[in-house]
Design an enzyme around this catalytic site. Structure first.
Site, short mmCIF file in Angstrom:
data_model
loop_
_atom_site.label_atom_id
_atom_site.label_comp_id
_atom_site.label_asym_id
_atom_site.label_seq_id
_atom_site.Cartn_x
_atom_site.Cartn_y
_atom_site.Cartn_z
N GLY A 20 24.05 60.08 -6.94
CA GLY A 20 22.77 60.33 -7.60
C GLY A 20 22.13 59.08 -8.18
O GLY A 20 21.59 59.12 -9.29
N TYR A 58 18.95 67.25 9.05
CA TYR A 58 20.41 67.39 8.93
C TYR A 58 21.06 66.04 8.61
O TYR A 58 22.09 65.96 7.98
CB TYR A 58 21.03 67.91 10.23
CG TYR A 58 20.75 69.36 10.49
CD1 TYR A 58 21.24 70.34 9.63
CD2 TYR A 58 20.00 69.77 11.58
CE1 TYR A 58 20.98 71.69 9.85
CE2 TYR A 58 19.73 71.11 11.82
CZ TYR A 58 20.23 72.07 10.95
OH TYR A 58 19.97 73.38 11.17
N PRO A 195 39.37 53.15 -9.16
CA PRO A 195 38.34 52.98 -8.12
C PRO A 195 37.14 52.18 -8.63
O PRO A 195 36.58 51.35 -7.91
CB PRO A 195 37.93 54.41 -7.76
CG PRO A 195 39.07 55.27 -8.20
CD PRO A 195 39.71 54.58 -9.37
N CYS A 385 2.30 73.93 6.40
CA CYS A 385 2.28 73.17 7.65
C CYS A 385 2.65 74.06 8.84
O CYS A 385 1.85 74.90 9.22
CB CYS A 385 3.15 71.93 7.53
SG CYS A 385 2.54 70.60 8.59
N HIS A 511 1.03 69.34 2.85
CA HIS A 511 2.27 69.57 2.11
C HIS A 511 2.03 69.48 0.61
O HIS A 511 2.19 68.39 0.03
CB HIS A 511 3.32 68.53 2.50
CG HIS A 511 3.84 68.69 3.89
ND1 HIS A 511 5.02 69.34 4.17
CD2 HIS A 511 3.33 68.32 5.08
CE1 HIS A 511 5.22 69.34 5.47
NE2 HIS A 511 4.21 68.72 6.06
N GLU A 513 3.84 70.44 -1.75
CA GLU A 513 5.09 70.21 -2.50
C GLU A 513 5.28 68.75 -2.86
O GLU A 513 5.90 68.44 -3.88
CB GLU A 513 6.29 70.74 -1.71
CG GLU A 513 6.69 69.99 -0.44
CD GLU A 513 5.95 70.41 0.82
OE1 GLU A 513 4.85 71.00 0.69
OE2 GLU A 513 6.44 70.15 1.94
N1 GLN Z 1 5.31 70.76 14.05
C1 GLN Z 1 4.02 70.92 13.47
C2 GLN Z 1 3.09 69.78 13.82
O1 GLN Z 1 3.50 68.73 14.20
C3 GLN Z 1 4.11 71.11 11.96
C4 GLN Z 1 4.68 69.93 11.24
C5 GLN Z 1 5.15 70.24 9.85
O2 GLN Z 1 5.42 71.40 9.51
N2 GLN Z 1 5.32 69.23 9.04
O3 GLN Z 1 1.90 69.93 13.72
#
Ligand code: GLN
Length: 539
Positions: A20, A58, A195, A385, A511, A513
């Protein structure tokens, strides 16, 4: 407060990854900011990708996007959420980017006649990138977080750059904080310092003496452990800072304050300490920890098993929850598991669903099923999106009767590409850094749910996508009730869709967020949680 010279704080990590560093850097920055200092944080990532934009979630968790369109490490999200100050491309540098610029200069003939080497050319480029933020004159203090763990081969040039800068700038202008782990051996019933001793020694082998140790631990550090650490690691006892596991990352600034991290940092940097003003931060914490109600939100995506994939969305829920004084219980639902048969069983007890961003075909039919269900059952819906694009597809298929409606990302030959590539995207061959990225203006129409939430005509939100709402279907979609309420004033691209006859149905191409912070919870997330609360009460 203006400083004549910018001060630098380097944060390295030892013993283990995932300790972190980002949260410690952000918490320290918060404490310094709350005393009137202008602070920014930078992340140096030792991998060879130019940026994390082409990395799978991932591998690397969420890709965070800044106003200037940089695709960056998710730690920049923490920096913005804690400080409420925007970051930029300069705040995230990778080894790939360093090498690319050195190699570009080599081709231009900048080093003509010379052998180009890791030292000094790569290290000089690293030093230049570190000092870039300071030289803007916008900051009193720059905190630079070195990704990876001390001892890694790929971290060496960064540690060497830190060594040189500390030497050149002097002790009162540049300091090193080493974040380390003090493991607890339950069989022995003891915390172990070895450590950390080794990790500090590894750092010293590269010529960097840690000035301050921040020790991650699951148990309180006793005085004798602190004394031992100080003695064996060449730091003052007051510079051994405990960082005990916290129930929320937002507790860490206060924990660091109690431990006196800001005090020892300012002392070493020869800067005055002021009384930190954390009033609004603590009000947020107070609300976050004392909810008066609870809502259950379904987060539908294909990376839901990995917390870091939707980091900013989860944090935006935390901010919006606190703003409404409700606990937001997020139930992750894998989009590939949703079918027409089980959709009601999976979603009927939720107070709202958010369909997450994403790329590629996997899981999209599950997202469409989920959207159909909540649209018909008046459950609050928030699509981000890809989530917005799927809402348009679902509406076109079910309500307009265009059964093959799709995004040309998923089906290039569909007769009804309601989501499609724009002309300027069709010529693009490179995958990296070529999407519609960064902040774009959007005009809101009123009345609309979005206008109600933002309470202004023009907004600026960050994008990261290639495909767009296809305006040739706008008339049909609007006639049947899906209204475009947010439009890009320059291009006419649709950025927001809503269904006014539904209690709360909003899809956004951008986005939101990324812009939600502790000080400024995002208006749409706030409104969505309010709608979920209404839904819960009315049921
Ligand atoms: N795959 C979609 C695009 O390229 C949405 C991308 C996303 O959700 N950030 O437009």
């Amino acid at each position: 407060m203006t400083q004549t010279t910018t001060k630098y704080i380097f944060v390295t990590g030892g013993v283990s990854s995932s300790l972190g560093k980002g949260i410690i850097a952000a918490s320290l920055a918060k404490l310094l900011q709350s005393q009137g200092y202008r602070v920014t944080i930078q992340k140096l990532d030792p991998y060879i990708n130019i940026d994390p934009g082409t990395l799978n979630p991932y591998e690397h968790g969420e890709c965070y996007v800044t106003d200037d369109g940089a695709e960056t490490d998710l730690d920049l999200g923490h920096y913005e959420r804690f400080l409420n100050v925007p970051t930029s491309q300069a705040n995230n540098v990778t080894t790939g980017r360093i090498y690319q610029s050195v190699i570009d200069k080599e081709r231009l003939g900048v080093f003509l006649g010379k052998t180009v080497q890791v030292i000094p050319h790569i290290t000089d480029e690293i030093k230049h990138r570190i000092q870039l933020l300071g030289s803007s004159g916008d900051f009193d203090i720059v905190i630079t977080e070195i990704g990876g763990t001390v001892g890694d081969i790929e971290s060496l040039p960064y540690v060497e750059a830190v060594r040189q800068l500390k030497w050149e700038m002097g002790n009162n202008n540049a300091i090193a904080i080493h974040l380390t782990l003090i493991p607890y051996l339950s069989a022995a019933g003891e915390l172990k310092t070895k450590p950390t001793q080794h990790s500090v020694k590894t750092l010293m082998e590269s010529g960097v003496q840690a000035d301050i140790l921040v020790c991650r631990t699951e148990h309180e550090l006793s005085q004798s452990i602190r004394t031992k650490l100080a003695r064996f690691c060449n730091v003052k006892e007051e510079c051994v800072i405990q960082s005990i596991d916290a129930s929320t990352i937002y507790d860490v600034p206060n924990l660091m304050l109690e431990e006196g991290l800001d005090k020892v940092v300012l002392k070493q940097l020869n800067l005055e300490r002021h009384q930190p003003d954390l009033t609004s931060w603590n009000t947020f914490l107070q609300r976050h920890k004392n909810p008066t109600d609870e809502v259950k939100i379904g987060l539908i995506g294909k990376y839901v098993e990995l917390q870091d994939s939707y980091k900013s969305i989860l944090e935006a829920f935390t901010h919006a929850g606190a703003a409404n004084e409700v606990k937001v219980e997020v139930e992750s639902i894998h989009s590939e598991h949703i079918t027409a048969k089980n959709v009601s069983e999976l979603l009927s007890n939720l107070d709202g669903i958010l369909v997450a961003p994403g790329f590629g075909e996997r899981g999209i039919e599950g997202k469409i099923e989920a959207i159909r269900y909540v649209r018909k059952n008046n459950i609050p819906f928030f699509g981000i999106c890809l989530g917005m694009q799927m809402a348009v597809i679902e509406f076109a298929r079910t309500v307009l009767g265009l059964s093959d409606a799709n995004s040309s990302e998923m089906n290039e030959t569909t007769k009804n590409p309601v989501i499609d590539l724009m002309e300027d995207q069709k010529q693009i061959e490179n995958m990296g850094g070529t999407m519609r990225l960064g902040a774009w203006e959007c005009t809101l129409s009123s009345p609309s749910i979005s206008y109600d939430a933002y309470k202004k005509d023009t907004i600026n939100e960050r994008h990261r996508h290639r495909y767009e709402y296809n305006n040739s279907y706008k008339k049909q979609l609007e006639e049947k009730g899906m209204i475009a309420t947010g439009i890009n004033p320059d291009t006419g691209l649709v950025e927001i869709v809503e269904i006014p006859t539904h209690p709360w149905f909003v899809g956004v191409q951008y986005h939101p967020e990324y812009k939600s912070t502790v000080a400024n919870p995002h208006p749409l997330f706030k409104a969505f949680i309010e709608a979920a609360l209404r839904h819960k009460t009315s049921n």
